[in-house]
Design a protein around this motif. Structure first.
Motif, PDB file in Angstrom:
ATOM      1  N   LEU A  47      11.062  18.890 -16.005  1.00 44.04           N
ATOM      2  CA  LEU A  47       9.994  18.397 -15.142  1.00 44.04           C
ATOM      3  C   LEU A  47       9.553  19.503 -14.189  1.00 44.04           C
ATOM      4  O   LEU A  47      10.383  20.102 -13.497  1.00 44.04           O
ATOM      5  N   LEU A  48       8.259  19.774 -14.157  1.00 46.18           N
ATOM      6  CA  LEU A  48       7.678  20.658 -13.156  1.00 46.18           C
ATOM      7  C   LEU A  48       7.011  19.758 -12.122  1.00 46.18           C
ATOM      8  O   LEU A  48       6.065  19.037 -12.434  1.00 46.18           O
ATOM      9  N   ASN A  49       7.537  19.761 -10.901  1.00 45.24           N
ATOM     10  CA  ASN A  49       7.068  18.842  -9.856  1.00 45.24           C
ATOM     11  C   ASN A  49       6.298  19.590  -8.770  1.00 45.24           C
ATOM     12  O   ASN A  49       6.608  20.739  -8.465  1.00 45.24           O
ATOM     13  N   GLU A  97      -2.761  32.474 -16.275  1.00 45.80           N
ATOM     14  CA  GLU A  97      -1.830  32.553 -15.151  1.00 45.80           C
ATOM     15  C   GLU A  97      -1.314  31.162 -14.777  1.00 45.80           C
ATOM     16  O   GLU A  97      -0.144  31.010 -14.385  1.00 45.80           O
ATOM     17  N   MET A  98      -2.157  30.142 -14.910  1.00 49.88           N
ATOM     18  CA  MET A  98      -1.750  28.764 -14.603  1.00 49.88           C
ATOM     19  C   MET A  98      -0.675  28.252 -15.568  1.00 49.88           C
ATOM     20  O   MET A  98      -0.017  27.250 -15.286  1.00 49.88           O
ATOM     21  N   ARG A  99      -0.517  28.917 -16.699  1.00 48.08           N
ATOM     22  CA  ARG A  99       0.503  28.509 -17.669  1.00 48.08           C
ATOM     23  C   ARG A  99       1.762  29.378 -17.584  1.00 48.08           C
ATOM     24  O   ARG A  99       2.599  29.370 -18.492  1.00 48.08           O
ATOM     25  N   ARG A 100       1.889  30.109 -16.481  1.00 46.30           N
ATOM     26  CA  ARG A 100       3.016  31.030 -16.318  1.00 46.30           C
ATOM     27  C   ARG A 100       4.361  30.305 -16.367  1.00 46.30           C
ATOM     28  O   ARG A 100       5.290  30.730 -17.053  1.00 46.30           O
ATOM     29  N   PHE A 101       4.465  29.195 -15.612  1.00 41.95           N
ATOM     30  CA  PHE A 101       5.735  28.461 -15.596  1.00 41.95           C
ATOM     31  C   PHE A 101       6.025  27.842 -16.962  1.00 41.95           C
ATOM     32  O   PHE A 101       7.172  27.822 -17.414  1.00 41.95           O
ATOM     33  N   SER A 134       0.308  22.167 -16.104  1.00 43.51           N
ATOM     34  CA  SER A 134       0.824  20.808 -16.349  1.00 43.51           C
ATOM     35  C   SER A 134       0.736  19.941 -15.105  1.00 43.51           C
ATOM     36  O   SER A 134       0.332  18.769 -15.172  1.00 43.51           O
ATOM     37  N   ILE A 135       1.099  20.507 -13.964  1.00 37.40           N
ATOM     38  CA  ILE A 135       1.007  19.755 -12.708  1.00 37.40           C
ATOM     39  C   ILE A 135      -0.450  19.501 -12.351  1.00 37.40           C
ATOM     40  O   ILE A 135      -0.808  18.406 -11.892  1.00 37.40           O
TER      41      ILE A 135
END
Length: 256
Positions: free
Chosen positions: A166-168, A58-62, A192-193
């Motif tokens: 970029l995921l911020n 789920e943490m890798r959804r984005f 990633s964040i």
């Protein structure tokens, strides 16, 4: 001849929890209470691992969503906006798309020991890592928000692979010619964040431990520059060090 329980325990302890099924099945028919307890223990560990894998997925959804269009997706986060002393540190991380890294989370939700372990894993497995450090003198000069943006820009510039997205963590960074996606509470939602959060936190904490050796008495090694009672008492007793943020300590000390 039955294998001793102590030997079975040692065999299980030596096994990789991600590939332990074959060993467990080998001993499921053993009715000795010690073996039954061992099997139950590792079944529970397997269940915990499965739940972590589901959370990690789920943490890798984005990353999965944007990975259909973009190839070098970079997570960015910072630490150290609130302390009275020390730098603000930002990190940019591009994670591999084909390798699972478990237990990534907001650095504040991860124990110090686990952060250190994950730091090593991230540094080993990441496609690219960049770190930006902006000192207190610059924070005083341009303010903490602008200093944070600058730390993020520096972190991006140090990546050996150029990101195309970029995921911020909740912000949009000025002066960056790469598409950005701000995610509220992103360090708890994007792997990633979260990885960037952990590397930034470990980097800054290590810096503050070193500063504690140079400027003893303020408790930098454990308060990391935040306004603990020990820190403020020392600040009022002997004054600021060169790593204090003068714009942050004016409510605690009078400076010329």
């Amino acid at each position: 001849m039955e294998k001793k329980i102590a030997d079975i325990k040692l065999e299980l302890e030596s096994a990789d929890i991600t590939n332990i099924d074959a060993i467990l099945e080998q001993y499921r028919a053993d009715n000795r209470s010690g073996v039954v307890k061992l099997i139950a223990k590792y079944d529970k560990e397997k269940e915990k691992l499965q739940k972590e894998r589901e959370r990690s997925y789920e943490m890798r959804r984005f990353e999965r969503e944007y990975g259909k269009e973009y190839h070098a997706i970079c997570g960015i986060d910072e630490v150290g906006r609130g302390p009275l002393s020390g730098p603000v540190v930002a990190c940019a991380v591009i994670l591999p798309t084909n390798e699972e890294i478990l237990y990534l989370n907001d650095s504040k939700q991860v124990s110090e020991k686990k952060r250190e372990e994950l730091y090593d894993v991230i540094m080993e497995k990441a496609v690219a890592v960049g770190v930006g450090v902006v000192p207190p003198s610059v924070i005083d000069e341009i303010n903490i928000l602008q200093a944070t943006y600058e730390a993020m820009r520096v972190a991006i510039s140090k990546l050996q692979v150029k990101p195309d997205l970029l995921l911020n963590d909740a912000v949009t960074i000025p002066g960056v010619a790469v598409k950005q996606v701000p995610i509220i509470k992103g360090d708890a939602k994007s792997a990633s964040i979260a990885a960037a959060s952990i590397v930034a936190k470990v980097t800054r904490d290590r810096l503050m431990v070193e500063y504690d050796k140079i400027y003893p008495g303020y408790g930098f090694a454990h308060n990391k520059g935040y306004g603990s009672k020990e820190h403020i008492d020392m600040l009022q007793k002997i004054g600021p060090t060169p790593i204090h943020r003068h714009t942050f300590i004016k409510n605690f000390v009078e400076e010329e």
